[in-house]
Scaffold this motif. Structure first.
Motif, PDB file in Angstrom:
ATOM      1  N   LEU A 106       0.569  -1.358   0.024  1.00 37.58           N
ATOM      2  CA  LEU A 106      -0.508   0.400   0.200  1.00 37.58           C
ATOM      3  C   LEU A 106       1.015   1.793   0.162  1.00 37.58           C
ATOM      4  CD1 LEU A 106      -3.277  -1.160   2.602  1.00 37.58           C
ATOM      5  CD2 LEU A 106      -3.074  -0.905  -0.463  1.00 37.58           C
ATOM      6  N   SER A 107       1.979   1.215   0.448  1.00 36.49           N
ATOM      7  CA  SER A 107       2.763   2.407   0.359  1.00 36.49           C
ATOM      8  C   SER A 107       3.423   2.652  -0.751  1.00 36.49           C
ATOM      9  CB  SER A 107       4.130   1.936   1.805  1.00 36.49           C
ATOM     10  OG  SER A 107       3.592   1.898   3.092  1.00 36.49           O
ATOM     11  N   PHE A 108       3.107   1.571  -1.087  1.00 36.81           N
ATOM     12  CA  PHE A 108       4.429   1.944  -2.940  1.00 36.81           C
ATOM     13  C   PHE A 108       3.405   2.517  -3.801  1.00 36.81           C
ATOM     14  CE2 PHE A 108       3.838   0.169  -6.698  1.00 36.81           C
ATOM     15  CZ  PHE A 108       5.213   0.642  -7.557  1.00 36.81           C
ATOM     16  N   TYR A 109       1.734   2.095  -3.375  1.00 38.80           N
ATOM     17  CA  TYR A 109       0.401   2.982  -4.224  1.00 38.80           C
ATOM     18  C   TYR A 109       0.548   4.294  -4.201  1.00 38.80           C
ATOM     19  CZ  TYR A 109      -0.259  -1.772  -6.456  1.00 38.80           C
ATOM     20  OH  TYR A 109      -0.140  -2.783  -7.971  1.00 38.80           O
ATOM     21  N   VAL A 110       1.088   4.572  -2.627  1.00 39.44           N
ATOM     22  CA  VAL A 110       0.566   5.587  -1.584  1.00 39.44           C
ATOM     23  C   VAL A 110       1.899   6.771  -2.788  1.00 39.44           C
ATOM     24  CG1 VAL A 110       1.040   7.362  -0.259  1.00 39.44           C
ATOM     25  CG2 VAL A 110      -0.066   4.923  -0.349  1.00 39.44           C
ATOM     26  N   LEU A 111       2.975   5.877  -2.233  1.00 43.66           N
ATOM     27  CA  LEU A 111       4.080   6.739  -3.127  1.00 43.66           C
ATOM     28  C   LEU A 111       3.772   6.495  -5.124  1.00 43.66           C
ATOM     29  CD1 LEU A 111       7.989   4.682  -1.685  1.00 43.66           C
ATOM     30  CD2 LEU A 111       7.187   7.287  -1.805  1.00 43.66           C
ATOM     31  N   HIS A 112       3.325   6.029  -5.429  1.00 43.41           N
ATOM     32  CA  HIS A 112       3.015   6.141  -6.331  1.00 43.41           C
ATOM     33  C   HIS A 112       1.998   7.289  -7.000  1.00 43.41           C
ATOM     34  CE1 HIS A 112       1.402   5.343 -11.060  1.00 43.41           C
ATOM     35  NE2 HIS A 112       0.580   5.340 -10.544  1.00 43.41           N
ATOM     36  N   CYS A 113       1.124   7.389  -6.524  1.00 41.08           N
ATOM     37  CA  CYS A 113      -0.167   8.856  -6.582  1.00 41.08           C
ATOM     38  C   CYS A 113       0.571   9.818  -6.216  1.00 41.08           C
ATOM     39  CB  CYS A 113      -0.620   8.551  -5.172  1.00 41.08           C
ATOM     40  SG  CYS A 113      -2.153   7.372  -6.099  1.00 41.08           S
ATOM     41  N   ALA A 114       2.272   9.503  -5.201  1.00 44.91           N
ATOM     42  CA  ALA A 114       3.027  11.044  -4.888  1.00 44.91           C
ATOM     43  C   ALA A 114       3.729  11.671  -5.843  1.00 44.91           C
ATOM     44  CB  ALA A 114       3.515  10.515  -3.708  1.00 44.91           C
ATOM     45  N   ILE A 115       4.282  10.461  -6.727  1.00 43.14           N
ATOM     46  CA  ILE A 115       5.242  10.864  -7.504  1.00 43.14           C
ATOM     47  C   ILE A 115       4.383  11.561  -8.845  1.00 43.14           C
ATOM     48  CG2 ILE A 115       6.450   9.801 -10.088  1.00 43.14           C
ATOM     49  CD1 ILE A 115       7.361   7.466  -7.631  1.00 43.14           C
ATOM     50  N   GLN A 116       2.899  11.198  -9.451  1.00 38.85           N
ATOM     51  CA  GLN A 116       2.272  11.454 -10.269  1.00 38.85           C
ATOM     52  C   GLN A 116       2.145  12.808  -9.790  1.00 38.85           C
ATOM     53  OE1 GLN A 116       2.259  10.663 -13.395  1.00 38.85           O
ATOM     54  NE2 GLN A 116       0.558  11.654 -13.835  1.00 38.85           N
ATOM     55  N   ALA A 117       1.807  13.246  -8.965  1.00 40.91           N
ATOM     56  CA  ALA A 117       1.503  14.751  -8.218  1.00 40.91           C
ATOM     57  C   ALA A 117       2.621  15.649  -8.333  1.00 40.91           C
ATOM     58  CB  ALA A 117       0.371  14.846  -6.780  1.00 40.91           C
ATOM     59  N   VAL A 118       3.594  15.086  -7.636  1.00 34.54           N
ATOM     60  CA  VAL A 118       4.464  15.767  -7.910  1.00 34.54           C
ATOM     61  C   VAL A 118       5.544  16.019  -9.530  1.00 34.54           C
ATOM     62  CG1 VAL A 118       7.537  15.768  -7.596  1.00 34.54           C
ATOM     63  CG2 VAL A 118       5.552  15.439  -5.841  1.00 34.54           C
ATOM     64  N   SER A 119       5.464  14.960 -10.474  1.00 32.91           N
ATOM     65  CA  SER A 119       5.522  15.167 -11.574  1.00 32.91           C
ATOM     66  C   SER A 119       4.259  15.846 -12.294  1.00 32.91           C
ATOM     67  CB  SER A 119       5.107  13.808 -12.624  1.00 32.91           C
ATOM     68  OG  SER A 119       3.638  13.653 -12.526  1.00 32.91           O
ATOM     69  N   VAL A 120       3.347  16.210 -12.360  1.00 34.30           N
ATOM     70  CA  VAL A 120       2.266  17.264 -12.575  1.00 34.30           C
ATOM     71  C   VAL A 120       3.117  18.624 -11.814  1.00 34.30           C
ATOM     72  CG1 VAL A 120       0.409  18.537 -12.944  1.00 34.30           C
ATOM     73  CG2 VAL A 120       0.282  15.708 -12.709  1.00 34.30           C
ATOM     74  N   LEU A 121       2.721  18.725 -11.121  1.00 40.41           N
ATOM     75  CA  LEU A 121       3.865  20.420 -10.678  1.00 40.41           C
ATOM     76  C   LEU A 121       5.123  20.135 -11.297  1.00 40.41           C
ATOM     77  CD1 LEU A 121       3.510  20.337  -6.440  1.00 40.41           C
ATOM     78  CD2 LEU A 121       2.606  21.189  -8.412  1.00 40.41           C
ATOM     79  N   VAL A 122       5.910  19.923 -11.302  1.00 42.89           N
ATOM     80  CA  VAL A 122       7.082  19.326 -12.360  1.00 42.89           C
ATOM     81  C   VAL A 122       7.008  19.701 -13.910  1.00 42.89           C
ATOM     82  CG1 VAL A 122       9.685  18.693 -13.624  1.00 42.89           C
ATOM     83  CG2 VAL A 122       8.308  17.992 -11.399  1.00 42.89           C
ATOM     84  N   ARG A 123       5.809  19.648 -14.197  1.00 43.91           N
ATOM     85  CA  ARG A 123       5.430  19.892 -15.538  1.00 43.91           C
ATOM     86  C   ARG A 123       5.374  21.418 -16.044  1.00 43.91           C
ATOM     87  NH1 ARG A 123       2.015  16.136 -17.100  1.00 43.91           N
ATOM     88  NH2 ARG A 123       0.235  16.961 -16.293  1.00 43.91           N
ATOM     89  N   ARG A 124       3.907  21.752 -14.351  1.00 41.33           N
ATOM     90  CA  ARG A 124       3.944  22.781 -14.961  1.00 41.33           C
ATOM     91  C   ARG A 124       4.484  23.985 -14.551  1.00 41.33           C
ATOM     92  NH1 ARG A 124      -1.536  22.598 -10.687  1.00 41.33           N
ATOM     93  NH2 ARG A 124      -2.440  21.255 -12.534  1.00 41.33           N
ATOM     94  N   THR A 125       6.010  23.771 -13.604  1.00 41.44           N
ATOM     95  CA  THR A 125       7.112  24.519 -14.173  1.00 41.44           C
ATOM     96  C   THR A 125       8.011  24.612 -14.656  1.00 41.44           C
ATOM     97  OG1 THR A 125       8.965  23.576 -12.946  1.00 41.44           O
ATOM     98  CG2 THR A 125       7.247  24.255 -11.049  1.00 41.44           C
ATOM     99  N   ARG A 126       8.119  23.212 -16.171  1.00 44.04           N
ATOM    100  CA  ARG A 126       8.777  23.655 -17.214  1.00 44.04           C
ATOM    101  C   ARG A 126       7.568  23.934 -18.587  1.00 44.04           C
ATOM    102  NH1 ARG A 126      13.661  21.102 -16.904  1.00 44.04           N
ATOM    103  NH2 ARG A 126      13.213  20.183 -18.689  1.00 44.04           N
ATOM    104  N   THR A 127       6.795  24.435 -18.072  1.00 42.03           N
ATOM    105  CA  THR A 127       5.605  24.718 -19.607  1.00 42.03           C
ATOM    106  C   THR A 127       5.846  26.587 -19.169  1.00 42.03           C
ATOM    107  OG1 THR A 127       4.119  22.768 -19.353  1.00 42.03           O
ATOM    108  CG2 THR A 127       2.670  24.908 -19.747  1.00 42.03           C
ATOM    109  N   LEU A 128       6.428  27.163 -20.141  1.00 40.10           N
ATOM    110  CA  LEU A 128       6.960  28.269 -20.154  1.00 40.10           C
ATOM    111  C   LEU A 128       6.099  29.455 -20.933  1.00 40.10           C
ATOM    112  CD1 LEU A 128      11.077  28.092 -20.622  1.00 40.10           C
ATOM    113  CD2 LEU A 128       9.383  28.016 -18.357  1.00 40.10           C
ATOM    114  N   PRO A 129       5.984  30.830 -20.403  1.00 40.15           N
ATOM    115  CA  PRO A 129       4.969  31.252 -21.231  1.00 40.15           C
ATOM    116  C   PRO A 129       5.135  31.379 -23.148  1.00 40.15           C
ATOM    117  CG  PRO A 129       5.513  32.778 -19.971  1.00 40.15           C
ATOM    118  CD  PRO A 129       6.461  31.322 -19.406  1.00 40.15           C
TER     119      PRO A 129
END
Length: 683
Positions: A106-129
């Motif tokens: 279960l901890s692994f799947y929690v980490l998987h969801c956390a990685i996905q959330a952080v990857s979205v944040l990283v993608r947003r920081t790399r989406t320049l105007p």
């Protein structure tokens, strides 16, 4: 670079989906019985099928996701069934043994969801105007993209979760929980490592500049570069050729050119050029051009986003089109939205007047076609035993007119007639959009290609020794024109790689291109037919080696007239020849071919014996009407039009500033940017 595996038939791809469902069902039965051999086989088949789906049928994965059965649900179900099987294989107290392992899973799947959330944040920081090319943007802290595995949840879960699944599976035969513990621990370690790598990219010193910082940098770049004339383009991936044909004329204008795009993917679709490229996806960012020194925007096409840039009052806009013909698209009513319409010659001016679409004659400027200045003129009949014929049909268009393209009704007949002459070498260059609207055109295109391949199988010829030289020049040209990206590079990484070009690169590309084209034609076995669909060789290079053009009512005919070589037009409109020539004035100097291609032998006879050519004078006269005079050259006329419209823009801004000053006392004037003063246009 590995060669991609061929896609299996549709039936086989559908079978893969059925197999996946059956594997889950078998795994559930094996877990409840429990039955270890069946469990092992079903789980292995399930994992293999997942890989096949990702490789061959991503569309099915989308359907699964819409049905709330995405990769996470499937992976959790697979592991859950393994846990159920392990619990049923042991004694009554096995729950206490496997409870820590379930918690780890279960901890692994929690980490998987956390990685996905952080990857979205990283993608947003790399989406320049602002996305750029040929501009030094290193101050924006551009960095390589995260690993693809961290950005794609499906691939990541399969890779990171595989040790846990394998451990659970290995524990089943011998009832050894240590294997499950080892697998889950490895999956947790991989997930923690991935999460840490992504979190590191969110730290202030490791992420690209923020939106406001990028916008301020862009304003500063505009103030330093001080662009005067730009090319504005928006469209789909297949329409990039419309902008690419104007790159060289733009690079040679008197001024400081820039290319303005709206779609991020289009930055890589623009051909090799040293001109600075800026992509401004948002309207609010686009409007910052109002306060720049940009005076004129050249538009090679109309698009839905064109109206957005036309709102900028400080810039003058001109429509240059991406080719002229007698089709209705060459006198579109949208053209009246521009300040000026630049056309090649008097025929286009008359076309707009007759169309009565609201374009006033005073706003039409004849500039010629700068791209055609380098097209070689007619030098007489074929010198050797081979007559080179270029068949370059247009596409089917949006209006369903059967006369738009000859591919459907006449293409195969024309090709058969040309291939029937043993002295003909055929160059087939279909329009990039062929088949995009009417599937019949796409099917006919494929049949034409097979006819050409079959004809080549019946021909023999030694490979010229220049093939090795072509390979060397291809590598050199690719090195000059192609950026070396990693497979997982994103827009920020590409900006980092495609910084300001080295001095002299444009001249080196021009020399390498000319050398490549010469080597390409020299490398072909004599008489071998060619299907040309790649970017190289370019259409105008095909013009230079062709003795005859066969096409449709399109801009290809107008452009080919620059050479004054014989050409023919296929009449698939259903009109008689007289009515066809009346409806389409650019056909006046062409041989009109019927859909059955009966006139091809006589046409080839005229090409080989110029004394029988009765249309030579008509071609010279039509060239003057369509393309304008040879002197001054088109590039010079284009430059003059740019300078004059820039001057008009400066005068307009000056009058607007005077009116504003007269209407408002100086004390009440709003704060103005200090970098908006316009310099004189560079000479």
């Amino acid at each position: 670079m590995p060669v991609p595996l061929p896609r299996p038939p549709a039936l086989l791809k559908g079978l893969v989906t059925v197999v996946l469902a059956a594997a889950f069902a078998a795994q559930a039965v094996a877990a409840l019985l429990p039955h270890v051999p069946l469990l092992l086989a079903a789980t292995a088949v399930s994992l293999a099928t997942e890989g096949a789906l990702y490789r061959w049928q991503p569309g099915v994965l989308s359907l699964f996701a819409k049905s709330h059965a995405d990769i996470t649900v499937r992976h959790v179900l697979r592991d859950l069934l393994l846990v159920v099987a392990l619990l049923r294989l042991g004694e009554q107290d096995r729950e206490t043994v496997y409870a820590p392992l379930v918690a780890g899973l279960l901890s692994f799947y929690v980490l998987h969801c956390a990685i996905q959330a952080v990857s979205v944040l990283v993608r947003r920081t790399r989406t320049l105007p602002v996305v750029t090319r040929n501009i030094d943007a290193s101050v924006l802290r551009l960095s390589p993209a995260p690993a693809v595995l961290l950005r794609r949840p499906g691939h990541r879960l399969l890779a990171f979760g595989l040790p846990a699944t394998a451990g659970l599976l290995a524990a089943a035969p011998g009832d050894e929980p240590v294997y499950a513990a080892a697998g889950i621990a490895l999956s947790l370690a991989l997930a923690l490592t991935g999460l840490g790598a992504l979190l590191l990219r969110l730290l202030p010193g490791h992420r690209p500049a923020g939106e406001q910082e990028v916008l301020e940098w862009f304003d500063a770049w505009l103030a330093a570069y001080r662009p005067t004339v730009g090319l504005y383009f928006s469209g789909g991936a297949a329409s990039a050729y419309q902008a690419n044909m104007w790159l060289e004329p733009l690079a040679r204008v008197d001024g400081r050119p820039v290319i303005v795009l709206r779609e991020r993917f289009m930055v890589q679709k623009i051909a090799a050029t040293d001109i600075p490229i800026v992509c401004l996806p948002k309207v609010s960012t686009l409007m910052r051009l109002e306060h720049s020194t940009l005076q004129v925007l050249v538009h090679p096409s109309n698009s839905g986003k064109t109206s957005q840039v036309l709102r900028i009052p400080t810039i003058k806009h001109t429509f240059v089109n991406h080719g002229e013909s007698d089709k209705l698209s060459s006198c579109n009513p949208y053209a009246k939205a521009y300040d000026e319409v630049w056309v090649a010659g008097p025929a286009a001016r008359e076309r707009y007047a007759l169309a009565e679409v609201g374009v006033e004659d005073k706003d039409v400027v004849e500039t010629g076609r700068p791209q055609l200045d380098a097209v070689r003129p007619y030098a007489g009949p074929p010198a050797g035993a081979v007559t080179t014929v270029l068949y370059a049909p247009t596409w089917e268009g949006w209006d369903g007119n059967p006369g738009n393209t000859s591919v459907i009704a006449a293409g195969e007949n024309l090709v058969r007639a040309l291939l029937a002459d043993p002295g003909v070498r055929l160059l087939y260059k279909p329009h990039p959009l062929t088949g995009s609207v009417d599937p019949r055109a796409g099917a006919a295109d494929l049949r034409i290609r097979e006819l050409i391949r079959a004809a080549n199988r019946g021909r023999t010829g030694a490979q010229p020794s220049s093939a090795a030289e072509l390979d060397r020049l291809t590598k050199e040209l690719d090195r000059l024109t192609t950026a070396d990206f990693r497979a997982g590079a994103d827009t920020v990484e590409r900006m980092r790689v495609q910084s300001a070009p080295e001095p002299g690169r444009a001249e080196a590309v021009a020399r390498a291109t000319a050398a490549w084209e010469e080597a390409y034609w020299a490398s072909l076995p004599e008489g071998e037919h060619q299907i040309i669909t790649d970017v190289r060789p370019a259409l105008y290079s095909c013009f230079d080696v062709a003795d005859l053009l066969v096409s449709d009512v399109s801009s290809v005919i107008s452009d080919f007239l620059a050479s004054e070589k014989p050409h023919a037009v296929a009449n698939t409109s259903g009109l008689s020849e007289d009515a066809f020539r009346t409806a389409f004035p650019t056909v006046v100097a062409a041989t009109v071919l019927t859909p059955d291609a009966a006139g091809v032998p006589a046409l080839l006879e005229v090409v080989r014996h110029p004394e029988k050519d009765e249309l030579a004078e008509a071609r010279a006269a039509l060239k003057l009407r369509l393309l304008g005079p040879a002197e001054p050259p088109s590039q010079e006329r284009f430059n003059t039009a740019v300078r004059e419209l820039c001057e008009t823009a400066r005068e307009h801004r000056a009058r607007a500033a005077e009116r504003l000053t007269a209407e408002l006392p100086a004390a009440e004037l709003p704060g103005q940017r200090t970098d908006t003063a316009l310099p004189a246009a560079p000479r």
